[in-house]
Motif scaffolding. Structure first.
Motif, PDB file in Angstrom:
ATOM      1  N   PHE A  52      80.732  54.075  24.438  1.00 48.71           N
ATOM      2  CA  PHE A  52      80.155  55.411  24.533  1.00 48.71           C
ATOM      3  C   PHE A  52      79.969  55.999  23.138  1.00 48.71           C
ATOM      4  O   PHE A  52      80.868  55.985  22.317  1.00 48.71           O
ATOM      5  N   GLY A  53      78.779  56.498  22.876  1.00 47.25           N
ATOM      6  CA  GLY A  53      78.455  57.026  21.550  1.00 47.25           C
ATOM      7  C   GLY A  53      77.737  56.013  20.684  1.00 47.25           C
ATOM      8  O   GLY A  53      77.436  56.292  19.534  1.00 47.25           O
ATOM      9  N   ARG A  54      77.455  54.840  21.237  1.00 44.68           N
ATOM     10  CA  ARG A  54      76.702  53.818  20.510  1.00 44.68           C
ATOM     11  C   ARG A  54      75.616  53.266  21.416  1.00 44.68           C
ATOM     12  O   ARG A  54      75.716  53.341  22.634  1.00 44.68           O
ATOM     13  N   THR A  55      74.602  52.690  20.811  1.00 44.77           N
ATOM     14  CA  THR A  55      73.512  52.092  21.575  1.00 44.77           C
ATOM     15  C   THR A  55      73.010  50.849  20.855  1.00 44.77           C
ATOM     16  O   THR A  55      73.379  50.595  19.713  1.00 44.77           O
ATOM     17  N   VAL A  56      72.155  50.115  21.535  1.00 45.01           N
ATOM     18  CA  VAL A  56      71.600  48.871  20.998  1.00 45.01           C
ATOM     19  C   VAL A  56      70.119  49.089  20.718  1.00 45.01           C
ATOM     20  O   VAL A  56      69.390  49.614  21.552  1.00 45.01           O
ATOM     21  N   VAL A  57      69.684  48.688  19.528  1.00 41.76           N
ATOM     22  CA  VAL A  57      68.267  48.766  19.153  1.00 41.76           C
ATOM     23  C   VAL A  57      67.806  47.389  18.694  1.00 41.76           C
ATOM     24  O   VAL A  57      68.600  46.584  18.203  1.00 41.76           O
ATOM     25  N   ASP A  58      66.521  47.128  18.883  1.00 42.69           N
ATOM     26  CA  ASP A  58      65.944  45.869  18.419  1.00 42.69           C
ATOM     27  C   ASP A  58      65.780  45.894  16.906  1.00 42.69           C
ATOM     28  O   ASP A  58      65.417  46.915  16.328  1.00 42.69           O
ATOM     29  N   ARG A  59      66.050  44.751  16.282  1.00 42.32           N
ATOM     30  CA  ARG A  59      65.832  44.626  14.842  1.00 42.32           C
ATOM     31  C   ARG A  59      64.386  44.224  14.607  1.00 42.32           C
ATOM     32  O   ARG A  59      63.874  43.308  15.229  1.00 42.32           O
ATOM     33  N   ARG A  60      63.732  44.885  13.689  1.00 40.38           N
ATOM     34  CA  ARG A  60      62.325  44.596  13.414  1.00 40.38           C
ATOM     35  C   ARG A  60      62.137  43.288  12.650  1.00 40.38           C
ATOM     36  O   ARG A  60      61.086  42.671  12.707  1.00 40.38           O
ATOM     37  N   ASP A  61      63.170  42.863  11.930  1.00 39.32           N
ATOM     38  CA  ASP A  61      63.036  41.653  11.123  1.00 39.32           C
ATOM     39  C   ASP A  61      63.431  40.392  11.881  1.00 39.32           C
ATOM     40  O   ASP A  61      63.450  39.305  11.307  1.00 39.32           O
ATOM     41  N   ALA A  62      63.728  40.488  13.172  1.00 37.93           N
ATOM     42  CA  ALA A  62      64.094  39.322  13.967  1.00 37.93           C
ATOM     43  C   ALA A  62      62.833  38.512  14.264  1.00 37.93           C
ATOM     44  O   ALA A  62      61.794  39.051  14.610  1.00 37.93           O
ATOM     45  N   GLY A  63      62.957  37.210  14.121  1.00 39.79           N
ATOM     46  CA  GLY A  63      61.794  36.354  14.316  1.00 39.79           C
ATOM     47  C   GLY A  63      61.968  35.372  15.459  1.00 39.79           C
ATOM     48  O   GLY A  63      62.723  35.607  16.410  1.00 39.79           O
ATOM     49  N   ALA A  64      61.284  34.264  15.327  1.00 41.08           N
ATOM     50  CA  ALA A  64      61.301  33.236  16.367  1.00 41.08           C
ATOM     51  C   ALA A  64      62.677  32.582  16.478  1.00 41.08           C
ATOM     52  O   ALA A  64      63.065  32.129  17.561  1.00 41.08           O
ATOM     53  N   GLY A  65      63.409  32.549  15.384  1.00 38.91           N
ATOM     54  CA  GLY A  65      64.755  31.975  15.426  1.00 38.91           C
ATOM     55  C   GLY A  65      65.670  32.729  16.369  1.00 38.91           C
ATOM     56  O   GLY A  65      66.493  32.132  17.064  1.00 38.91           O
ATOM     57  N   SER A  66      65.517  34.040  16.422  1.00 44.52           N
ATOM     58  CA  SER A  66      66.312  34.849  17.349  1.00 44.52           C
ATOM     59  C   SER A  66      65.950  34.529  18.795  1.00 44.52           C
ATOM     60  O   SER A  66      66.825  34.467  19.658  1.00 44.52           O
ATOM     61  N   ALA A  67      64.680  34.325  19.059  1.00 44.70           N
ATOM     62  CA  ALA A  67      64.246  34.011  20.426  1.00 44.70           C
ATOM     63  C   ALA A  67      64.798  32.662  20.873  1.00 44.70           C
ATOM     64  O   ALA A  67      65.312  32.526  21.991  1.00 44.70           O
ATOM     65  N   VAL A  68      64.721  31.667  20.006  1.00 47.64           N
ATOM     66  CA  VAL A  68      65.269  30.339  20.337  1.00 47.64           C
ATOM     67  C   VAL A  68      66.783  30.424  20.481  1.00 47.64           C
ATOM     68  O   VAL A  68      67.371  29.862  21.410  1.00 47.64           O
ATOM     69  N   GLY A  69      67.415  31.164  19.587  1.00 48.80           N
ATOM     70  CA  GLY A  69      68.870  31.331  19.660  1.00 48.80           C
ATOM     71  C   GLY A  69      69.300  32.031  20.931  1.00 48.80           C
ATOM     72  O   GLY A  69      70.334  31.699  21.520  1.00 48.80           O
ATOM     73  N   ASN A  70      68.528  33.009  21.388  1.00 46.16           N
ATOM     74  CA  ASN A  70      68.863  33.710  22.625  1.00 46.16           C
ATOM     75  C   ASN A  70      68.792  32.786  23.835  1.00 46.16           C
ATOM     76  O   ASN A  70      69.606  32.899  24.749  1.00 46.16           O
ATOM     77  N   VAL A  71      67.829  31.878  23.855  1.00 43.94           N
ATOM     78  CA  VAL A  71      67.741  30.911  24.961  1.00 43.94           C
ATOM     79  C   VAL A  71      68.979  30.021  24.968  1.00 43.94           C
ATOM     80  O   VAL A  71      69.582  29.780  26.026  1.00 43.94           O
ATOM     81  N   ILE A  72      69.393  29.565  23.797  1.00 40.90           N
ATOM     82  CA  ILE A  72      70.599  28.731  23.705  1.00 40.90           C
ATOM     83  C   ILE A  72      71.825  29.548  24.111  1.00 40.90           C
ATOM     84  O   ILE A  72      72.720  29.060  24.815  1.00 40.90           O
TER      85      ILE A  72
END
Length: 124
Positions: A52-72
């Motif tokens: 409570f008192g915090r939230t999650v935001v997307d990082r603008r500098d995240a690339g394709a590596g983050s997408a592949v890492g999320n699948v793993i």
């Protein structure tokens, strides 16, 4: 109000979910290749302790590596951590007092499934 909700959260589900994230992080850190997932898991464990008192935001500098890492990540640990949040959230929504805690559990499901490319920030 945030402090009171965080204390109740910590006792009822935050500690247990943080332990689950730490176990996932330790398992990921044992395997050398998955150390970035372990670091993300420890970061989410901190968020699961005091949400409570915090939230999650997307990082603008995240690339394709983050997408592949999320699948793993989903295959390695994300699905059972998200399942833990869903089960705990449903159990907490049974009582009127637990509804805000259940909603907070449901708020943690997206980051437990896709942690890479996101950042946890304080709400002003």
């Amino acid at each position: 109000m945030r402090i009171l909700l965080n204390i109740i959260w910590l006792v009822l589900s935050g500690l247990w979910m943080a332990i689950a994230y730490c176990v996932a992080g330790l398992i990921c850190c044992v395997l050398i290749v998955t150390i970035p997932f372990g670091i993300a898991s420890f970061r989410i464990a901190n968020y699961a302790l005091w949400p409570f008192g915090r939230t999650v935001v997307d990082r603008r500098d995240a690339g394709a590596g983050s997408a592949v890492g999320n699948v793993i990540w989903i295959i390695v640990a994300g699905w059972w951590l998200a399942l833990g949040h869903v089960v705990t959230g449903i159990a907490q929504c049974v009582t009127i007092i637990g509804i805000p805690l259940g909603i907070a559990n449901f708020k943690l499901v997206p980051i437990s499934l896709l942690p890479l490319g996101r950042e946890i920030v304080d709400v002003p």
